[in-house]
Design a protein around this motif. Structure first.
Motif, PDB file in Angstrom:
ATOM      1  N   LEU A 293       0.826  -1.200   0.000  1.00 55.25           N
ATOM      2  CA  LEU A 293       0.000   0.000   0.000  1.00 55.25           C
ATOM      3  C   LEU A 293       0.867   1.260   0.000  1.00 55.25           C
ATOM      4  O   LEU A 293       0.546   2.250  -0.669  1.00 55.25           O
ATOM      5  CB  LEU A 293      -0.918  -0.002   1.223  1.00 55.25           C
ATOM      6  N   LEU A 294       1.980   1.226   0.740  1.00 52.15           N
ATOM      7  CA  LEU A 294       2.872   2.384   0.783  1.00 52.15           C
ATOM      8  C   LEU A 294       3.493   2.632  -0.590  1.00 52.15           C
ATOM      9  O   LEU A 294       3.556   3.770  -1.055  1.00 52.15           O
ATOM     10  CB  LEU A 294       3.965   2.147   1.826  1.00 52.15           C
ATOM     11  N   GLY A 295       3.951   1.551  -1.239  1.00 52.74           N
ATOM     12  CA  GLY A 295       4.511   1.706  -2.578  1.00 52.74           C
ATOM     13  C   GLY A 295       3.501   2.244  -3.561  1.00 52.74           C
ATOM     14  O   GLY A 295       3.822   3.076  -4.418  1.00 52.74           O
ATOM     15  N   TRP A 296       2.249   1.800  -3.435  1.00 55.41           N
ATOM     16  CA  TRP A 296       1.190   2.294  -4.324  1.00 55.41           C
ATOM     17  C   TRP A 296       0.895   3.769  -4.053  1.00 55.41           C
ATOM     18  O   TRP A 296       0.731   4.564  -4.990  1.00 55.41           O
ATOM     19  CB  TRP A 296      -0.075   1.459  -4.134  1.00 55.41           C
ATOM     20  N   ALA A 297       0.860   4.136  -2.773  1.00 56.08           N
ATOM     21  CA  ALA A 297       0.559   5.533  -2.433  1.00 56.08           C
ATOM     22  C   ALA A 297       1.665   6.477  -2.894  1.00 56.08           C
ATOM     23  O   ALA A 297       1.399   7.628  -3.265  1.00 56.08           O
ATOM     24  CB  ALA A 297       0.348   5.667  -0.931  1.00 56.08           C
ATOM     25  N   LEU A 298       2.927   5.998  -2.859  1.00 55.42           N
ATOM     26  CA  LEU A 298       4.059   6.853  -3.212  1.00 55.42           C
ATOM     27  C   LEU A 298       4.489   6.696  -4.661  1.00 55.42           C
ATOM     28  O   LEU A 298       5.515   7.248  -5.064  1.00 55.42           O
ATOM     29  CB  LEU A 298       5.255   6.523  -2.304  1.00 55.42           C
ATOM     30  N   ARG A 299       3.713   6.001  -5.465  1.00 60.13           N
ATOM     31  CA  ARG A 299       4.092   5.758  -6.859  1.00 60.13           C
ATOM     32  C   ARG A 299       4.222   7.076  -7.628  1.00 60.13           C
ATOM     33  O   ARG A 299       3.506   8.043  -7.336  1.00 60.13           O
ATOM     34  CB  ARG A 299       3.050   4.867  -7.538  1.00 60.13           C
ATOM     35  N   PRO A 300       5.120   7.132  -8.602  1.00 54.64           N
ATOM     36  CA  PRO A 300       5.207   8.341  -9.433  1.00 54.64           C
ATOM     37  C   PRO A 300       3.928   8.503 -10.249  1.00 54.64           C
ATOM     38  O   PRO A 300       3.403   7.526 -10.808  1.00 54.64           O
ATOM     39  CB  PRO A 300       6.419   8.073 -10.334  1.00 54.64           C
ATOM     40  N   ARG A 301       3.432   9.703 -10.291  1.00 54.07           N
ATOM     41  CA  ARG A 301       2.166   9.966 -10.971  1.00 54.07           C
ATOM     42  C   ARG A 301       2.372  10.889 -12.171  1.00 54.07           C
ATOM     43  O   ARG A 301       3.031  11.918 -12.057  1.00 54.07           O
ATOM     44  CB  ARG A 301       1.164  10.602 -10.005  1.00 54.07           C
ATOM     45  N   LEU A 302       1.785  10.510 -13.274  1.00 56.14           N
ATOM     46  CA  LEU A 302       1.750  11.395 -14.431  1.00 56.14           C
ATOM     47  C   LEU A 302       0.686  12.463 -14.200  1.00 56.14           C
ATOM     48  O   LEU A 302      -0.306  12.233 -13.502  1.00 56.14           O
ATOM     49  CB  LEU A 302       1.423  10.599 -15.697  1.00 56.14           C
ATOM     50  N   ASN A 303       0.914  13.619 -14.786  1.00 50.10           N
ATOM     51  CA  ASN A 303      -0.118  14.650 -14.725  1.00 50.10           C
ATOM     52  C   ASN A 303      -1.364  14.184 -15.453  1.00 50.10           C
ATOM     53  O   ASN A 303      -1.292  13.464 -16.466  1.00 50.10           O
ATOM     54  CB  ASN A 303       0.385  15.948 -15.371  1.00 50.10           C
ATOM     55  N   ARG A 304      -2.492  14.582 -14.931  1.00 45.78           N
ATOM     56  CA  ARG A 304      -3.764  14.301 -15.588  1.00 45.78           C
ATOM     57  C   ARG A 304      -4.352  15.599 -16.130  1.00 45.78           C
ATOM     58  O   ARG A 304      -4.051  16.678 -15.641  1.00 45.78           O
ATOM     59  CB  ARG A 304      -4.757  13.664 -14.615  1.00 45.78           C
ATOM     60  N   LEU A 305      -5.174  15.446 -17.132  1.00 42.54           N
ATOM     61  CA  LEU A 305      -5.889  16.615 -17.643  1.00 42.54           C
ATOM     62  C   LEU A 305      -6.855  17.083 -16.568  1.00 42.54           C
ATOM     63  O   LEU A 305      -7.670  16.295 -16.080  1.00 42.54           O
ATOM     64  CB  LEU A 305      -6.656  16.253 -18.915  1.00 42.54           C
TER      65      LEU A 305
END
Length: 433
Positions: free
Chosen positions: A127-139
């Protein structure tokens, strides 16, 4: 309609040197001969440690880059990768690798320890890895972005953007968002999407030539190797910001939360240190990108237009002041009852005011900028250095023509957005940017 375009000149003598001063009473009275009262507000308030460091480095790097950058067009199109840039990429990859290690370790513990106690810490790490995952910008959603325009909505505007993008050596954008900010920016979303945000208070305060320079500058960020806007470094900065958010102290803590806050201090300081290091390593590259984006603005709109755009940005406070005055006036005239026409004429009033600002006020702001080392923000070189570089490089005619007919067609396509955003400004007020 009430006019705000005419100032009143007042004559007086400078108390320092005795020179006669002709001053528009709407603006600060100062002496061009001896700089008396040129900066009555004094230095800007000090920010936090990171912001203070950024501004100090921005001043130093801006001066160094001005002295070393070539004005040759071929060299200007290359964003050089130095040791700092390579090290920044290594750190960014390590940040992403740490997130991947957390997720992979969590999966391994969950799978290998199925039915055992290891599932609990494994699930937590996952869950921690998922929460801290790199995120692409969204429209952004429509309610967050303002008025969103796509190519069928404004073909003339997108054609202008495409022409300016071609002059900058890149492609155009996929979406244009029009909002009430005194700003303009470009942003990647998804893997290849491009969003251009146009703040109408800024857009409407500019001449058609300035608008071309503005678009040239923003699109120039895509063609000059602006590393902070790239996929690897951009997501790394966002990941570090997210880590700081999760590690931030809990306000008004209970006794148990006090312990939690103390436990989070070391990792929070570590993340802040990494963020400051990454910021420092990429600042020089970011400064270079701003200089190159200025060159793209000059190629698209002309040197005069690019320099004039910088001057308009120096007096951007006047935009917010004018809008606040107009908003208050319209609300008073309507006794608080908004009928859907409260935004009529707002942008015309703003454009008239900006067109009436005397040259003496621009000159004062230029001198204040040189005294303070003023920049748009901490990632930009000081504005007076950017202006000097363009002027020293010699005049460029610009390859994209504004034209009255073209400007009128673009304005017609933006008419709906202009009305919507004007009503929003009157209804919600002006926050400024």
């Amino acid at each position: 309609m009430r006019t705000i375009t005419e100032g009143v000149l007042e004559s007086s003598r400078c108390p320092e040197c005795g020179t006669e001063i002709q001053a528009d009473r709407r603006f600060t009275k100062w002496c061009p001969a001896c700089d008396w009262n040129v900066d009555p507000g004094g230095p800007e308030e000090k920010k936090g440690r990171l912001e203070t460091l950024r501004r100090r480095l921005a001043q130093r790097h801006g001066e160094n880059l001005l002295a070393t950058m070539s004005t040759d067009a071929a060299d200007a199109q290359r964003a050089r990768r130095d040791v700092s840039g390579v090290l920044a990429y290594v750190i960014a990859l390590l940040i992403h690798a740490l997130t991947a290690v957390l997720a992979v370790t969590g999966i391994w513990w969950v799978v290998s320890g199925w039915g055992e106690f290891r599932m609990l810490p494994g699930g937590f790490l996952l869950l921690l890895g998922w929460a801290l995952r790199p995120r692409l910008n969204r429209l952004p959603k429509d309610e967050d972005a303002g008025v969103v325009l796509r190519r069928p909505d404004a073909p003339e505007l997108f054609a202008l953007i495409d022409e300016i993008a071609e002059a900058s050596g890149t492609r155009g954008v996929d979406v244009v968002a029009v909002n009430a900010e005194t700003n303009a920016s470009v942003q990647a979303y998804g893997l290849r999407g491009r969003l251009l945000t146009l703040g109408l208070p800024l857009w409407e305060s500019l001449t058609p030539e300035h608008r071309i320079a503005l678009l040239g500058h923003e699109l120039g960020h895509y063609s000059n190797g602006d590393t902070r806007r790239g996929l690897v470094l951009g997501t790394a900065f966002r990941s570090l910001g997210l880590w700081l958010y999760y590690l931030s102290p809990i306000p008004n803590p209970t006794p148990v939360q006090v312990v939690t806050n103390l436990v989070c201090v070391p990792p929070r300081l570590l993340v802040q240190g990494v963020l400051m290091l990454l910021d420092t390593l990429t600042l020089r590259s970011s400064q270079r990108s701003e200089y190159l984006a200025d060159s793209a603005a000059a190629r698209a709109g002309s040197t005069d237009a690019a320099v004039g755009l910088m001057d308009r940005l120096l007096v951007s406070d006047s935009i917010d002041i004018t809008l606040r005055r107009e908003v208050n006036s319209r609300r008073l005239r309507r006794s608080g009852q908004l009928r859907g026409t409260e935004g009529d004429g707002l942008w015309e009033e703003l454009a008239a005011h900006m067109g009436s600002i005397p040259e003496s006020e621009y000159e004062r702001q230029r001198r204040v900028g040189a005294l303070r080392g003023h920049s748009v923000d901490a990632t930009h070189p000081p504005t007076h250095l950017r202006r000097r570089r363009l002027l020293d490089a010699g005049p460029v005619a610009g390859v994209v023509a504004a034209g009255e007919e073209r400007s009128a067609r673009v304005a017609a396509e933006l008419a709906g957005a202009r009305g919507t955003v004007a009503r929003e400004v009157v209804r919600d007020g002006v926050d400024g940017v």
